[in-house]
Design a protein around this motif. Structure first.
Motif, mmCIF file in Angstrom:
data_model
loop_
_atom_site.group_PDB
_atom_site.id
_atom_site.type_symbol
_atom_site.label_atom_id
_atom_site.label_comp_id
_atom_site.label_asym_id
_atom_site.label_seq_id
_atom_site.Cartn_x
_atom_site.Cartn_y
_atom_site.Cartn_z
ATOM 1 N N SER A 61 0.818 -1.215 0.000
ATOM 2 C CA SER A 61 0.000 0.000 0.000
ATOM 3 C C SER A 61 0.854 1.268 0.000
ATOM 4 O O SER A 61 0.338 2.380 -0.100
ATOM 5 N N GLU A 62 2.184 1.099 0.126
ATOM 6 C CA GLU A 62 3.058 2.268 0.014
ATOM 7 C C GLU A 62 2.997 2.844 -1.400
ATOM 8 O O GLU A 62 3.238 4.024 -1.631
ATOM 9 N N GLU A 63 2.723 1.959 -2.364
ATOM 10 C CA GLU A 63 2.572 2.401 -3.755
ATOM 11 C C GLU A 63 1.078 2.581 -4.038
ATOM 12 O O GLU A 63 0.249 1.865 -3.485
ATOM 13 N N ASP A 64 0.728 3.533 -4.921
ATOM 14 C CA ASP A 64 -0.695 3.748 -5.185
ATOM 15 C C ASP A 64 -1.225 2.793 -6.252
ATOM 16 O O ASP A 64 -0.465 2.077 -6.901
ATOM 17 N N VAL A 65 -2.540 2.826 -6.412
ATOM 18 C CA VAL A 65 -3.228 1.937 -7.350
ATOM 19 C C VAL A 65 -2.700 2.143 -8.777
ATOM 20 O O VAL A 65 -2.576 1.193 -9.551
ATOM 21 N N LYS A 66 -2.354 3.381 -9.112
ATOM 22 C CA LYS A 66 -1.853 3.698 -10.448
ATOM 23 C C LYS A 66 -0.560 2.916 -10.718
ATOM 24 O O LYS A 66 -0.372 2.341 -11.784
ATOM 25 N N HIS A 67 0.308 2.888 -9.706
ATOM 26 C CA HIS A 67 1.565 2.151 -9.845
ATOM 27 C C HIS A 67 1.288 0.651 -9.990
ATOM 28 O O HIS A 67 1.872 -0.021 -10.833
ATOM 29 N N HIS A 68 0.394 0.126 -9.162
ATOM 30 C CA HIS A 68 0.044 -1.294 -9.221
ATOM 31 C C HIS A 68 -0.491 -1.666 -10.608
ATOM 32 O O HIS A 68 -0.101 -2.676 -11.182
ATOM 33 N N SER A 69 -1.375 -0.818 -11.128
ATOM 34 C CA SER A 69 -1.948 -1.080 -12.455
ATOM 35 C C SER A 69 -0.863 -1.086 -13.520
ATOM 36 O O SER A 69 -0.884 -1.907 -14.440
ATOM 37 N N GLN A 70 0.095 -0.174 -13.370
ATOM 38 C CA GLN A 70 1.189 -0.076 -14.341
ATOM 39 C C GLN A 70 2.004 -1.376 -14.372
ATOM 40 O O GLN A 70 2.374 -1.867 -15.433
ATOM 41 N N VAL A 71 2.266 -1.936 -13.183
ATOM 42 C CA VAL A 71 3.014 -3.195 -13.086
ATOM 43 C C VAL A 71 2.292 -4.305 -13.851
ATOM 44 O O VAL A 71 2.888 -5.023 -14.653
ATOM 45 N N PHE A 72 0.983 -4.435 -13.615
ATOM 46 C CA PHE A 72 0.230 -5.503 -14.271
ATOM 47 C C PHE A 72 0.083 -5.252 -15.766
ATOM 48 O O PHE A 72 0.078 -6.189 -16.560
ATOM 49 N N GLU A 73 -0.023 -3.985 -16.149
ATOM 50 C CA GLU A 73 -0.156 -3.657 -17.571
ATOM 51 C C GLU A 73 1.104 -4.019 -18.358
ATOM 52 O O GLU A 73 1.024 -4.639 -19.416
ATOM 53 N N ILE A 74 2.267 -3.629 -17.833
ATOM 54 C CA ILE A 74 3.505 -3.935 -18.567
ATOM 55 C C ILE A 74 3.762 -5.442 -18.549
ATOM 56 O O ILE A 74 4.244 -6.012 -19.520
ATOM 57 N N CYS A 75 3.362 -6.100 -17.480
ATOM 58 C CA CYS A 75 3.522 -7.560 -17.421
ATOM 59 C C CYS A 75 2.683 -8.213 -18.524
ATOM 60 O O CYS A 75 3.182 -9.047 -19.282
ATOM 61 N N ALA A 76 1.429 -7.799 -18.640
ATOM 62 C CA ALA A 76 0.557 -8.350 -19.685
ATOM 63 C C ALA A 76 1.124 -8.048 -21.075
ATOM 64 O O ALA A 76 1.077 -8.884 -21.981
ATOM 65 N N GLU A 77 1.693 -6.856 -21.205
ATOM 66 C CA GLU A 77 2.268 -6.453 -22.491
ATOM 67 C C GLU A 77 3.443 -7.367 -22.874
ATOM 68 O O GLU A 77 3.553 -7.811 -24.014
ATOM 69 N N VAL A 78 4.309 -7.653 -21.892
ATOM 70 C CA VAL A 78 5.464 -8.531 -22.151
ATOM 71 C C VAL A 78 5.000 -9.944 -22.507
ATOM 72 O O VAL A 78 5.501 -10.559 -23.443
ATOM 73 N N MET A 79 4.018 -10.467 -21.763
ATOM 74 C CA MET A 79 3.538 -11.829 -22.002
ATOM 75 C C MET A 79 2.907 -11.961 -23.396
ATOM 76 O O MET A 79 3.119 -12.956 -24.088
ATOM 77 N N THR A 80 2.128 -10.955 -23.804
ATOM 78 C CA THR A 80 1.494 -11.033 -25.126
ATOM 79 C C THR A 80 2.509 -10.737 -26.229
ATOM 80 O O THR A 80 2.411 -11.282 -27.325
#
Length: 247
Positions: A61-80
């Motif tokens: 929770s030290e990082e905000d939701v925007k940061h969390h979303s960014q992590v998952f977005e780039i991860c999905a981008e790399v996988m695809t």
């Protein structure tokens, strides 16, 4: 043709897919990918853990939701991205692959694993269900196997992973390099344009119904014959000689 080896190299952090690790992985995958000589990309790792998934320190929770979303977005981008690349991507796994690390193995075109390798999606045990890894897992494993992994977090052994289709081959650790190179060298003998066409078509037809898939692939095969390398390959076969691929 040659191969490129991408090595996850942060064994102290169990090769966690931190934001920076994901960014450099994306960069390495895209680097000179249009090079006429590049035929295969191999993803391997340093240390006893192939990849432990997301860096949980980035998901507090030290990082905000925007940061969390960014992590998952780039991860999905790399996988695809792995499936969109014009060359085959081989995961060479020697050790534990968990959560997004397991997703990475499932997302590669081919995966060769040593006997000591294990695969798990243990997010459920820490209250963060592996929903994004489940996308890749659910598409490469039978549903009930994927769900057992996702609901329990219990690991699959290398043999079980092979039996259920998560990996293509399991070999003793001392044969891992040799087996991966054998596959890699075999792929390097083929035409890059033909491999690229075949890979793109494979993933496209997999999401279609049977009739559409056959219509699409029949057209692709007709197009394939008009390519210089397609004509050369067939002529070489008929004349019982080795094909000379264009670049």
């Amino acid at each position: 043709g040659f191969y490129r080896n991408i090595i996850l190299n942060n064994p102290r952090k169990r090769n966690a897919l931190s934001l920076s690790m994901l960014q450099s992985l994306r960069e390495d995958l895209l680097h000179d990918v249009k090079s006429k000589d590049l035929r295969v990309i191999i993803i391997s790792a340093e240390g006893p853990v192939f990849c432990s998934g997301h860096d949980l320190k980035e998901l507090t929770s030290e990082e905000d939701v925007k940061h969390h979303s960014q992590v998952f977005e780039i991860c999905a981008e790399v996988m695809t991205l792995i499936q969109k690349l014009p060359v085959p991507v081989i995961a060479k796994v020697n050790g534990l692959a968990t959560a997004a690390g397991c997703q990475l193995v499932a997302s590669c075109d081919i995966a060769v694993a040593s006997e000591k390798s294990q695969f798990a999606t243990p997010g459920v045990n820490i209250g963060l269900f592996c929903s994004t890894p489940a996308v890749a897992l659910g598409r490469s494993l039978p549903r009930k196997v994927a769900l057992e992994m996702l609901f329990t977090g219990e690991p699959l052994s290398a043999r079980e992973a092979l039996m259920h289709g998560l990996v293509s081959k399991v070999v003793p650790e001392d044969k891992l390099e040799e087996e991966t190179m054998k596959i890699s060298h075999k792929i390097c003998e083929s035409s890059k344009s033909i491999l690229a066409l075949g890979k793109a078509t494979f993933y496209r037809q997999m999401t279609e119904d049977l009739d559409t898939a056959y219509k699409m692939t029949s057209q692709v095969m007709a197009d394939n014959l008009t390519l210089r390398d397609g004509q050369e390959g067939i002529e070489a076969f008929i004349q019982k000689r080795k094909p000379v691929w264009s670049h």
